[in-house]
Design a protein around this motif. Sequence first.
Motif, PDB file in Angstrom:
ATOM      1  N   ALA A  80      18.369 -51.310 -69.604  1.00 23.53           N
ATOM      2  CA  ALA A  80      18.507 -52.059 -70.858  1.00 23.53           C
ATOM      3  C   ALA A  80      18.110 -51.198 -72.052  1.00 23.53           C
ATOM      4  O   ALA A  80      18.800 -51.175 -73.083  1.00 23.53           O
ATOM      5  CB  ALA A  80      17.663 -53.329 -70.807  1.00 23.53           C
ATOM      6  N   ARG A  81      17.003 -50.478 -71.916  1.00 17.02           N
ATOM      7  CA  ARG A  81      16.562 -49.599 -73.009  1.00 17.02           C
ATOM      8  C   ARG A  81      17.586 -48.497 -73.267  1.00 17.02           C
ATOM      9  O   ARG A  81      17.874 -48.161 -74.428  1.00 17.02           O
ATOM     10  CB  ARG A  81      15.185 -49.013 -72.682  1.00 17.02           C
ATOM     11  CG  ARG A  81      14.049 -50.033 -72.741  1.00 17.02           C
ATOM     12  CD  ARG A  81      12.693 -49.358 -72.637  1.00 17.02           C
ATOM     13  NE  ARG A  81      12.459 -48.795 -71.318  1.00 17.02           N
ATOM     14  CZ  ARG A  81      11.852 -49.447 -70.327  1.00 17.02           C
ATOM     15  NH1 ARG A  81      11.409 -50.681 -70.513  1.00 17.02           N
ATOM     16  NH2 ARG A  81      11.647 -48.864 -69.159  1.00 17.02           N
ATOM     17  N   VAL A  84      20.597 -49.953 -75.163  1.00 17.11           N
ATOM     18  CA  VAL A  84      20.265 -50.178 -76.576  1.00 17.11           C
ATOM     19  C   VAL A  84      20.228 -48.860 -77.344  1.00 17.11           C
ATOM     20  O   VAL A  84      20.775 -48.755 -78.455  1.00 17.11           O
ATOM     21  CB  VAL A  84      18.922 -50.915 -76.698  1.00 17.11           C
ATOM     22  CG1 VAL A  84      18.447 -50.934 -78.152  1.00 17.11           C
ATOM     23  CG2 VAL A  84      19.042 -52.335 -76.161  1.00 17.11           C
ATOM     24  N   PHE A  97      27.439 -58.974 -74.326  1.00 25.67           N
ATOM     25  CA  PHE A  97      26.539 -58.834 -73.181  1.00 25.67           C
ATOM     26  C   PHE A  97      26.490 -60.137 -72.396  1.00 25.67           C
ATOM     27  O   PHE A  97      26.234 -61.199 -72.958  1.00 25.67           O
ATOM     28  CB  PHE A  97      25.134 -58.470 -73.670  1.00 25.67           C
ATOM     29  CG  PHE A  97      24.036 -58.620 -72.650  1.00 25.67           C
ATOM     30  CD1 PHE A  97      24.164 -58.075 -71.379  1.00 25.67           C
ATOM     31  CD2 PHE A  97      22.864 -59.297 -72.952  1.00 25.67           C
ATOM     32  CE1 PHE A  97      23.151 -58.207 -70.435  1.00 25.67           C
ATOM     33  CE2 PHE A  97      21.842 -59.431 -72.029  1.00 25.67           C
ATOM     34  CZ  PHE A  97      21.994 -58.888 -70.760  1.00 25.67           C
ATOM     35  N   LEU A 117      17.191 -56.337 -73.534  1.00 24.73           N
ATOM     36  CA  LEU A 117      18.525 -56.001 -74.046  1.00 24.73           C
ATOM     37  C   LEU A 117      18.929 -56.921 -75.192  1.00 24.73           C
ATOM     38  O   LEU A 117      19.483 -56.463 -76.213  1.00 24.73           O
ATOM     39  CB  LEU A 117      19.542 -56.067 -72.912  1.00 24.73           C
ATOM     40  CG  LEU A 117      20.961 -55.566 -73.180  1.00 24.73           C
ATOM     41  CD1 LEU A 117      20.979 -54.279 -73.984  1.00 24.73           C
ATOM     42  CD2 LEU A 117      21.700 -55.389 -71.866  1.00 24.73           C
TER      43      LEU A 117
END
Length: 283
Positions: A80-81, A84, A97, A117
């Motif tokens: 998720a990081r 992003v 998403f 996210l």
Amino acid sequence: MTYVIHGATGAQGAPVVAALAAAGKSVVALTRNAAADVPGARVVAADHSCTDDLTRAYRDAEGVFVHLPVTSEDDRRGYARNIVDAVRAARPARVVFSTSGTVVGAPGDDGSAVATLVAGLADSGVSHAVIEPRLYFENLLLPFVAGAVREQGVLRYPLPADFRVSWSSHLDIADVAAALFALPGVDGVVSVGQYPAINGQELAEAFSAGLGQDVRYEAITPDAFRTAATPVIGAGAAAEVAAGYTAMRALPDRSIEPERSAQKLLGITPRTASQWLTDIGLS
């Protein structure tokens, strides 16, 4: 204008690829296998663990469809990081998403991969929307579930018979994703699923009508479901799924909120069970 689809060879991504390709869009299929054959799309090898891969894939994209793979939550938070970071660096025009069943802002969800996210996209400044389904009809295609329906006329699932669920299909997610790419003014959470929600007996009745045979619903325990699922999806994944159903059984229902539904925001009504069975060729 290119649309980049995560998990393009999988159950969620493939219908999105098909929907966009059918609409004449240029589609990039993200997969770890560069040799994969994805009809209607150009294949690009990329891994969730590599921010640089994702940034290259997202750059100049008209839209990016994202969902997180089923793996450990620690890995999912890392992915998720990375997503992003890649969105912030590449600045695609639009990101959609799918939470894959997680309810945004649910109690205890702080710090989860989905929450990470969602918050990261909100802070990115990039146009985005979040698809929020509840449970997928495709779960009922697991061989030990579908086999019992066909051979015994019994739909066994780890939820009480009176527990109401807003079911949806991966095909519905694809319809909603395609609409959200075309409607950048719709942002925030869009819930996807039948409303009113239906209970287990009503689900069985829909299967009876769709399949032309008597089907009854039988509630089983999450642990029984885990045991049946382990040979199919592995012990770790089966344990996580069973834990999810245990937590779900403590809730009053698994219904969407009509105010944020695809029905209201997009004019898209998700498939009923009978319609879904027809669309996948089982009725």
